[in-house]
Design a protein around this motif. Structure first.
Motif, PDB file in Angstrom:
ATOM      1  N   SER A  15      -4.378  13.275  -3.829  1.00  0.00           N
ATOM      2  CA  SER A  15      -4.481  12.162  -4.778  1.00  0.00           C
ATOM      3  C   SER A  15      -5.696  12.291  -5.685  1.00  0.00           C
ATOM      4  O   SER A  15      -5.554  12.395  -6.907  1.00  0.00           O
ATOM      5  CB  SER A  15      -4.522  10.832  -4.023  1.00  0.00           C
ATOM      6  OG  SER A  15      -4.585   9.743  -4.907  1.00  0.00           O
ATOM      7  N   SER A 349      -4.195   0.680   1.455  1.00  0.00           N
ATOM      8  CA  SER A 349      -2.894   0.240   1.979  1.00  0.00           C
ATOM      9  C   SER A 349      -2.896  -1.248   2.324  1.00  0.00           C
ATOM     10  O   SER A 349      -1.836  -1.873   2.413  1.00  0.00           O
ATOM     11  CB  SER A 349      -2.510   1.054   3.209  1.00  0.00           C
ATOM     12  OG  SER A 349      -3.477   0.926   4.226  1.00  0.00           O
ATOM     13  N   ASN A 354       2.942   0.108  -1.323  1.00  0.00           N
ATOM     14  CA  ASN A 354       3.445   1.169  -0.461  1.00  0.00           C
ATOM     15  C   ASN A 354       2.645   2.462  -0.644  1.00  0.00           C
ATOM     16  O   ASN A 354       1.807   2.568  -1.548  1.00  0.00           O
ATOM     17  CB  ASN A 354       4.941   1.425  -0.689  1.00  0.00           C
ATOM     18  CG  ASN A 354       5.266   1.886  -2.113  1.00  0.00           C
ATOM     19  OD1 ASN A 354       4.490   2.593  -2.755  1.00  0.00           O
ATOM     20  ND2 ASN A 354       6.431   1.485  -2.616  1.00  0.00           N
ATOM     21  N   TYR A 355       2.919   3.425   0.227  1.00  0.00           N
ATOM     22  CA  TYR A 355       2.164   4.686   0.260  1.00  0.00           C
ATOM     23  C   TYR A 355       2.209   5.401  -1.084  1.00  0.00           C
ATOM     24  O   TYR A 355       1.178   5.845  -1.605  1.00  0.00           O
ATOM     25  CB  TYR A 355       2.728   5.579   1.362  1.00  0.00           C
ATOM     26  CG  TYR A 355       2.103   6.948   1.447  1.00  0.00           C
ATOM     27  CD1 TYR A 355       0.891   7.146   2.112  1.00  0.00           C
ATOM     28  CD2 TYR A 355       2.720   8.059   0.866  1.00  0.00           C
ATOM     29  CE1 TYR A 355       0.305   8.403   2.190  1.00  0.00           C
ATOM     30  CE2 TYR A 355       2.149   9.313   0.938  1.00  0.00           C
ATOM     31  CZ  TYR A 355       0.945   9.484   1.605  1.00  0.00           C
ATOM     32  OH  TYR A 355       0.377  10.742   1.679  1.00  0.00           O
ATOM     33  N   SER A 356       3.406   5.502  -1.661  1.00  0.00           N
ATOM     34  CA  SER A 356       3.568   6.229  -2.921  1.00  0.00           C
ATOM     35  C   SER A 356       2.762   5.569  -4.042  1.00  0.00           C
ATOM     36  O   SER A 356       2.102   6.264  -4.828  1.00  0.00           O
ATOM     37  CB  SER A 356       5.053   6.272  -3.299  1.00  0.00           C
ATOM     38  OG  SER A 356       5.230   6.916  -4.535  1.00  0.00           O
ATOM     39  N   TYR A 357       2.780   4.256  -4.112  1.00  0.00           N
ATOM     40  CA  TYR A 357       2.032   3.541  -5.144  1.00  0.00           C
ATOM     41  C   TYR A 357       0.531   3.784  -4.978  1.00  0.00           C
ATOM     42  O   TYR A 357      -0.185   4.019  -5.965  1.00  0.00           O
ATOM     43  CB  TYR A 357       2.341   2.042  -5.075  1.00  0.00           C
ATOM     44  CG  TYR A 357       1.665   1.242  -6.166  1.00  0.00           C
ATOM     45  CD1 TYR A 357       2.322   0.989  -7.375  1.00  0.00           C
ATOM     46  CD2 TYR A 357       0.369   0.737  -6.006  1.00  0.00           C
ATOM     47  CE1 TYR A 357       1.705   0.269  -8.393  1.00  0.00           C
ATOM     48  CE2 TYR A 357      -0.255   0.023  -7.013  1.00  0.00           C
ATOM     49  CZ  TYR A 357       0.415  -0.213  -8.203  1.00  0.00           C
ATOM     50  OH  TYR A 357      -0.204  -0.914  -9.213  1.00  0.00           O
ATOM     51  N   CYS A 358       0.065   3.718  -3.730  1.00  0.00           N
ATOM     52  CA  CYS A 358      -1.373   3.925  -3.469  1.00  0.00           C
ATOM     53  C   CYS A 358      -1.809   5.322  -3.869  1.00  0.00           C
ATOM     54  O   CYS A 358      -2.905   5.511  -4.403  1.00  0.00           O
ATOM     55  CB  CYS A 358      -1.685   3.664  -1.992  1.00  0.00           C
ATOM     56  SG  CYS A 358      -1.583   1.924  -1.509  1.00  0.00           S
ATOM     57  N   MET A 359      -0.956   6.321  -3.602  1.00  0.00           N
ATOM     58  CA  MET A 359      -1.280   7.695  -3.966  1.00  0.00           C
ATOM     59  C   MET A 359      -1.398   7.836  -5.487  1.00  0.00           C
ATOM     60  O   MET A 359      -2.333   8.460  -5.999  1.00  0.00           O
ATOM     61  CB  MET A 359      -0.203   8.644  -3.449  1.00  0.00           C
ATOM     62  CG  MET A 359      -0.212   8.855  -1.945  1.00  0.00           C
ATOM     63  SD  MET A 359      -1.544   9.963  -1.407  1.00  0.00           S
ATOM     64  CE  MET A 359      -0.904  11.562  -1.926  1.00  0.00           C
ATOM     65  N   LYS A 360      -0.455   7.250  -6.212  1.00  0.00           N
ATOM     66  CA  LYS A 360      -0.402   7.411  -7.667  1.00  0.00           C
ATOM     67  C   LYS A 360      -1.455   6.580  -8.397  1.00  0.00           C
ATOM     68  O   LYS A 360      -1.882   6.931  -9.493  1.00  0.00           O
ATOM     69  CB  LYS A 360       0.992   7.044  -8.179  1.00  0.00           C
ATOM     70  CG  LYS A 360       2.082   8.017  -7.783  1.00  0.00           C
ATOM     71  CD  LYS A 360       3.444   7.550  -8.292  1.00  0.00           C
ATOM     72  CE  LYS A 360       4.549   8.508  -7.859  1.00  0.00           C
ATOM     73  NZ  LYS A 360       5.892   8.020  -8.294  1.00  0.00           N
TER      74      LYS A 360
END
Length: 379
Positions: A15, A349, A354-360
């Motif tokens: 990330s 988190s 969600n995980y994907s949103y946090c990564m992006k």
């Protein structure tokens, strides 16, 4: 009065780089405290970012080199030389790292540390007297034997055919040949193995069972790696009359800790200790610091086994300055993370995304969560 903050985050793997985490922390803190002052450092435990961290602290000569990734594709890489101390600093992940491979090409059965050996060989030929090799972030499980294949060690199967070791063919190694010139080359330099994890080579806490899954191996392949490692370990133990499989750090980087120790008698050193010594952390903290921020992408049970954040908090607790740990995701209970000696964990988190949103959106979320935390706890 201006307030000082010390920022020492690791990368958020997949990330953000350590440098990007620092930038986001600063933005979030300044929204709360416009007059904030900062001291910040890029950190690494010896894995990805090791050389970047060093270059941010000391002037080095960068050596560009044609190397190979862990699947033997040609790549451009580099390592560093401290000309004053005649030392080379090498990051295993530059050539042999997971970051170089697309997801579909990741499998430690078929990868090798040969490219890292190319870099080490070049450094030795340039006349360095010491080699510091950071061994995190590997895509391999070849016990570091690829390195020594590149240095000239010959690995043979039962038919006498030579080959370059990978995770898949470890069981086929029947004997090895180390010529006098290769022995002399290896002994010519003093070796330092920069690593913070404590895993031994085999078993449930060993190289294959702890790390091979995240490198692309499935359950049956992990068993094959474990079996092949045990087979070549018997060959190597008979040759060297030594067994380093149970020492802490032997399982680091797909067993590179084991191979480097066995072939070089190198000294294991803690990557965070190395960086804090260069930073001269005692002097940095002589002045008042309100908070220390550190962190990484995920806080989990591997964190407690010696990753960068664990090593940092362990060494900084003595200063009695509140430590805040920023992360993308925390899976530890409060009883578990309290062992780190931190005041609190700020997890992206926990924002409900969600995980994907946090990564992006990690940059923005770090700014927001840090600002909100300080407003809530400092008001």
């Amino acid at each position: 009065m201006r307030v000082r903050y010390l920022l020492l985050p690791d990368k958020f793997k997949g990330s953000l780089t350590s440098k990007e985490v620092i930038q986001s922390l600063k933005k979030g803190i300044v929204k709360f405290d416009p007059k904030a002052e900062f001291q910040s450092y890029i950190i690494s435990d010896g894995g990805e970012g090791f050389l970047e961290s060093l270059e941010s602290l000391i002037d080095f000569k960068r050596i560009e080199i044609n190397s190979k990734d862990s699947l033997h594709n040609q790549i451009n890489s580099y390592y560093l030389i401290d000309e004053n101390m005649n030392r080379a600093y090498i990051e295993l992940a530059k050539s042999s790292g997971l970051v170089n491979l697309a997801n579909e090409n990741r499998n430690p059965l078929y990868t090798s540390t040969y490219g890292t050996g190319i870099e080490i060989n070049d450094a030795i030929e340039k006349g360095v007297e010491e080699i510091f090799i950071g061994i995190g972030g590997s895509s391999t499980n070849d016990l570091g034997l690829g390195i020594f294949s590149a240095l000239g060690v010959v690995f043979l199967d039962k038919d006498g055919d030579e080959f370059i070791p990978t995770g898949h063919n470890l069981h086929a190694i029947s004997r090895l040949i180390i010529s006098k010139s290769v022995k002399s080359k290896i002994k010519k330099v003093k070796w330092f193995i920069v690593n913070d994890v404590k895993n031994i080579l085999f078993g449930e806490n060993g190289a294959a069972y702890t790390y091979a899954k995240q490198k692309g191996a499935n359950k049956s392949e992990i068993k094959e790696l474990e079996s092949g490692g045990n087979a070549v370990h018997q060959v190597l133990s008979n040759y060297f009359k030594k067994d380093y499989s149970k020492i802490e750090g032997a399982g680091a980087a797909g067993g590179c800790g084991y191979g480097l120790k066995l072939f070089t008698e190198g000294e294991f050193i803690n990557g965070i200790d190395l960086l804090l010594k260069i930073i001269d952390i005692d002097s940095v903290l002589l002045e008042d610091v309100k908070y220390i921020f550190t962190g990484e992408g995920q806080i989990d049970h591997q964190t407690l086994k010696g990753k960068a954040v664990y090593s940092l908090t362990k060494r900084l607790k003595k200063f009695n300055i509140p430590i805040l740990l920023i992360c993308g995701n925390n899976i530890l209970t409060k009883n578990e993370w309290s062992l780190l000696g931190v005041e609190n964990i700020i997890s992206l988190s926990d924002t409900g995304h969600n995980y994907s949103y946090c990564m992006k959106n990690a940059k923005q979320l770090i700014e927001e969560t840090v600002e909100n935390y300080l407003k809530t706890n400092e008001s």
